[in-house]
Design an enzyme around this catalytic site. Sequence first.
Site, PDB file in Angstrom:
ATOM      1  N   LYS A 205      10.392 -14.473 -29.644  1.00 50.71           N
ATOM      2  CA  LYS A 205      10.007 -15.074 -30.935  1.00 50.71           C
ATOM      3  C   LYS A 205      11.055 -16.096 -31.379  1.00 50.71           C
ATOM      4  O   LYS A 205      10.718 -17.152 -31.907  1.00 50.71           O
ATOM      5  CB  LYS A 205       9.843 -13.983 -31.991  1.00 50.71           C
ATOM      6  N   GLY A 302       1.127  -4.958 -36.994  1.00 53.75           N
ATOM      7  CA  GLY A 302       0.031  -4.164 -37.540  1.00 53.75           C
ATOM      8  C   GLY A 302      -1.290  -4.919 -37.421  1.00 53.75           C
ATOM      9  O   GLY A 302      -1.305  -6.141 -37.318  1.00 53.75           O
TER      10      GLY A 302
HETATM   11  P1  NDP Z   1      -3.121  -3.131 -27.506  1.00 54.59           P
HETATM   12  O1  NDP Z   1      -2.421  -2.518 -26.343  1.00 54.59           O
HETATM   13  O2  NDP Z   1      -3.369  -2.294 -28.705  1.00 54.59           O
HETATM   14  O3  NDP Z   1      -4.543  -3.685 -27.014  1.00 54.59           O
HETATM   15  C1  NDP Z   1      -4.715  -4.386 -25.822  1.00 54.59           C
HETATM   16  C2  NDP Z   1      -6.210  -4.596 -25.601  1.00 54.59           C
HETATM   17  O4  NDP Z   1      -6.376  -5.463 -24.498  1.00 54.59           O
HETATM   18  C3  NDP Z   1      -6.977  -3.318 -25.268  1.00 54.59           C
HETATM   19  O5  NDP Z   1      -8.252  -3.353 -25.870  1.00 54.59           O
HETATM   20  C4  NDP Z   1      -7.111  -3.360 -23.731  1.00 54.59           C
HETATM   21  O6  NDP Z   1      -8.337  -2.790 -23.253  1.00 54.59           O
HETATM   22  C5  NDP Z   1      -7.192  -4.849 -23.486  1.00 54.59           C
HETATM   23  N1  NDP Z   1      -6.625  -5.255 -22.199  1.00 54.59           N
HETATM   24  C6  NDP Z   1      -5.345  -5.080 -21.775  1.00 54.59           C
HETATM   25  N2  NDP Z   1      -5.184  -5.639 -20.566  1.00 54.59           N
HETATM   26  C7  NDP Z   1      -6.376  -6.165 -20.221  1.00 54.59           C
HETATM   27  C8  NDP Z   1      -6.849  -6.874 -19.085  1.00 54.59           C
HETATM   28  N3  NDP Z   1      -6.068  -7.132 -18.047  1.00 54.59           N
HETATM   29  N4  NDP Z   1      -8.141  -7.275 -19.070  1.00 54.59           N
HETATM   30  C9  NDP Z   1      -8.960  -7.000 -20.110  1.00 54.59           C
HETATM   31  N5  NDP Z   1      -8.574  -6.343 -21.222  1.00 54.59           N
HETATM   32  C10 NDP Z   1      -7.297  -5.925 -21.264  1.00 54.59           C
HETATM   33  O7  NDP Z   1      -2.309  -4.447 -27.878  1.00 54.59           O
HETATM   34  P2  NDP Z   1      -2.053  -5.083 -29.332  1.00 54.59           P
HETATM   35  O8  NDP Z   1      -3.334  -5.307 -29.993  1.00 54.59           O
HETATM   36  O9  NDP Z   1      -0.991  -4.324 -30.023  1.00 54.59           O
HETATM   37  O10 NDP Z   1      -1.368  -6.480 -28.925  1.00 54.59           O
HETATM   38  C11 NDP Z   1      -2.144  -7.557 -28.437  1.00 54.59           C
HETATM   39  C12 NDP Z   1      -1.290  -8.823 -28.442  1.00 54.59           C
HETATM   40  O11 NDP Z   1      -0.897  -9.116 -29.776  1.00 54.59           O
HETATM   41  C13 NDP Z   1       0.006  -8.743 -27.643  1.00 54.59           C
HETATM   42  O12 NDP Z   1       0.274  -9.997 -27.075  1.00 54.59           O
HETATM   43  C14 NDP Z   1       1.062  -8.429 -28.699  1.00 54.59           C
HETATM   44  O13 NDP Z   1       2.348  -8.875 -28.338  1.00 54.59           O
HETATM   45  C15 NDP Z   1       0.527  -9.253 -29.843  1.00 54.59           C
HETATM   46  N6  NDP Z   1       0.960  -8.805 -31.167  1.00 54.59           N
HETATM   47  C16 NDP Z   1       0.799  -7.495 -31.512  1.00 54.59           C
HETATM   48  C17 NDP Z   1       1.137  -7.075 -32.781  1.00 54.59           C
HETATM   49  C18 NDP Z   1       0.961  -5.656 -33.215  1.00 54.59           C
HETATM   50  O14 NDP Z   1       1.265  -5.363 -34.374  1.00 54.59           O
HETATM   51  N7  NDP Z   1       0.479  -4.761 -32.384  1.00 54.59           N
HETATM   52  C19 NDP Z   1       1.684  -8.023 -33.761  1.00 54.59           C
HETATM   53  C20 NDP Z   1       1.799  -9.391 -33.290  1.00 54.59           C
HETATM   54  C21 NDP Z   1       1.454  -9.746 -32.022  1.00 54.59           C
HETATM   55  P3  NDP Z   1      -8.696  -1.243 -23.430  1.00 54.59           P
HETATM   56  O15 NDP Z   1      -9.007  -1.075 -24.889  1.00 54.59           O
HETATM   57  O16 NDP Z   1      -9.893  -1.028 -22.568  1.00 54.59           O
HETATM   58  O17 NDP Z   1      -7.496  -0.480 -22.988  1.00 54.59           O
HETATM   59  N1  HSE Z   2       5.950  -5.244 -31.313  1.00 57.86           N
HETATM   60  C1  HSE Z   2       6.055  -6.313 -32.211  1.00 57.86           C
HETATM   61  C2  HSE Z   2       6.930  -5.900 -33.384  1.00 57.86           C
HETATM   62  C3  HSE Z   2       4.691  -6.693 -32.711  1.00 57.86           C
HETATM   63  O1  HSE Z   2       7.209  -4.691 -33.509  1.00 57.86           O
HETATM   64  O2  HSE Z   2       7.356  -6.755 -34.153  1.00 57.86           O
HETATM   65  C4  HSE Z   2       4.705  -7.946 -33.526  1.00 57.86           C
HETATM   66  O3  HSE Z   2       4.981  -9.062 -32.737  1.00 57.86           O
END
Ligand code: NDP
Ligand code: HSE
Length: 429
Positions: A205, A302
Amino acid sequence: MKKVKIAILGFGNVGTGVWKILLENKKEIMKRSNYEIEVAKILIKDINKKRDIIVSKEILTDNIDDIINDESIKIVVELIGGCDDAKEYMIRVMKAKKHIVTANKLVIANWSDELFKIAEKEKVLFYYEASVAGGIPIIREINESLTANRIQQIIGIINGTTNYILSKMTNDGISFDEALKEAQEKGYAEADPTSDVDGYDAVYKLAIMASLSFGTKINHDAIYREGIRNISSLDIKYAKKFGYTIKLLAIAKEESNKLELRVHPTLVPTIHPMANVNDVFNSIMIKGNAVGELMLYGRGAGDLPTGSAVVGDIISILRNNVKPSDVSDASEQSNLKEIKKSEENESKFYIRLNINNKVGVLRDVAKVFAENNISIISVTEDVRHDDYAPLAFITHKSSEKNIKNSLEKIKWLENINKIESIIRIESFN
Ligand code: NDP
Ligand code: HSE
């Protein structure tokens, strides 16, 4: 009302957050974008997984080709995380002339040049607001609101998981492992939480923000990094005694065309607003030569906060009020700036030693510091045990090189059992 079809890659924490916002704020989004948004497809990994949100079977797919080959889908939101598949899918999506929105800092920090060039060539928009600090609109702030400034400094708490862990350890006295488990349950942590805990997530970041702010391409490998694994409850207690709170800070400063870039646990004066940013909240202080100091605060992770940034990007694309070149700033910078070696950096330091309970140890340690031009501001010695005692110092501003040289000598002094902790102090000036 015009209609637009979008696809979401990934239906985890953020993907479901985006779905909820599109549903809950449908009316407002229609009014502001002039479009009715239809989620035509959602890509997931495991088609048989039990999900909290029920969507029709026709929408879910585990085959990216269903999205790439669907000409009616105009915008694709990448929320699967990780790098290999995510990068490959984004490239294929752009080559199929679809706009991209992503929250993936790992991909942006590593391959923004390549991706932005493809976006430009294919004449598609590429937005990534959610990749830094979740719900805080920091990318737009740097790219649009602050463009009149020369940015001199960015100091931020930009990882929600580590801030949650440190806040819980400091305020509730719970253990590192318990706090990490809670952060994972709340959906803040990355799929592999070592990225959060060891500081990599904050490094990615910081690389994104600093590239945009200082108009240069920053390789994230060049950023000094330390995570929070070694922070103990004893350090938290001593920091409090000295008037500080421990935070994982990401710091970028430009001075005389040289950049100082680092992510590490830091003692922050307890009276400073940054020390009072707790739980999953993030905060970023920017200093510009015209605006002065500016501080942003909000939820850094979140489902809904991050979804808010993602949906904001979708609406921006629909309004189409930014040209592709406006979001490719970092890739256009050929002006490479020198990055300072960590030994060149200067700050105050907190140092904790484990010493034998003998007369004269403090005198011997102080002598080594003096020989290396380091003066001590405060010392605290807590409960003495029969044969050992913890001894903690705060130093005046010193170079990292002098601190390193002193500790190399102190380590070998008689009656020093261990150098337990070395933590930098940020004075915010
Ligand atoms: P999750 O692990 O909760 O969700 C990932 C999703 O992607 C799941 O639905 C999974 O499928 C699917 N998936 C993973 N790999 C594949 C693949 N190869 N092909 C198809 N589908 C796939 O991740 P998050 O929602 O937490 O994070 C998503 C992105 O957002 C990341 O880049 C993260 O860094 C970013 N982010 C996250 C934040 C957070 O608060 N969590 C905040 C800011 C950014 P299935 O459901 O079938 O397992
Ligand atoms: N894992 C990251 C954090 C999600 O805890 O800040 C947001 O980018």
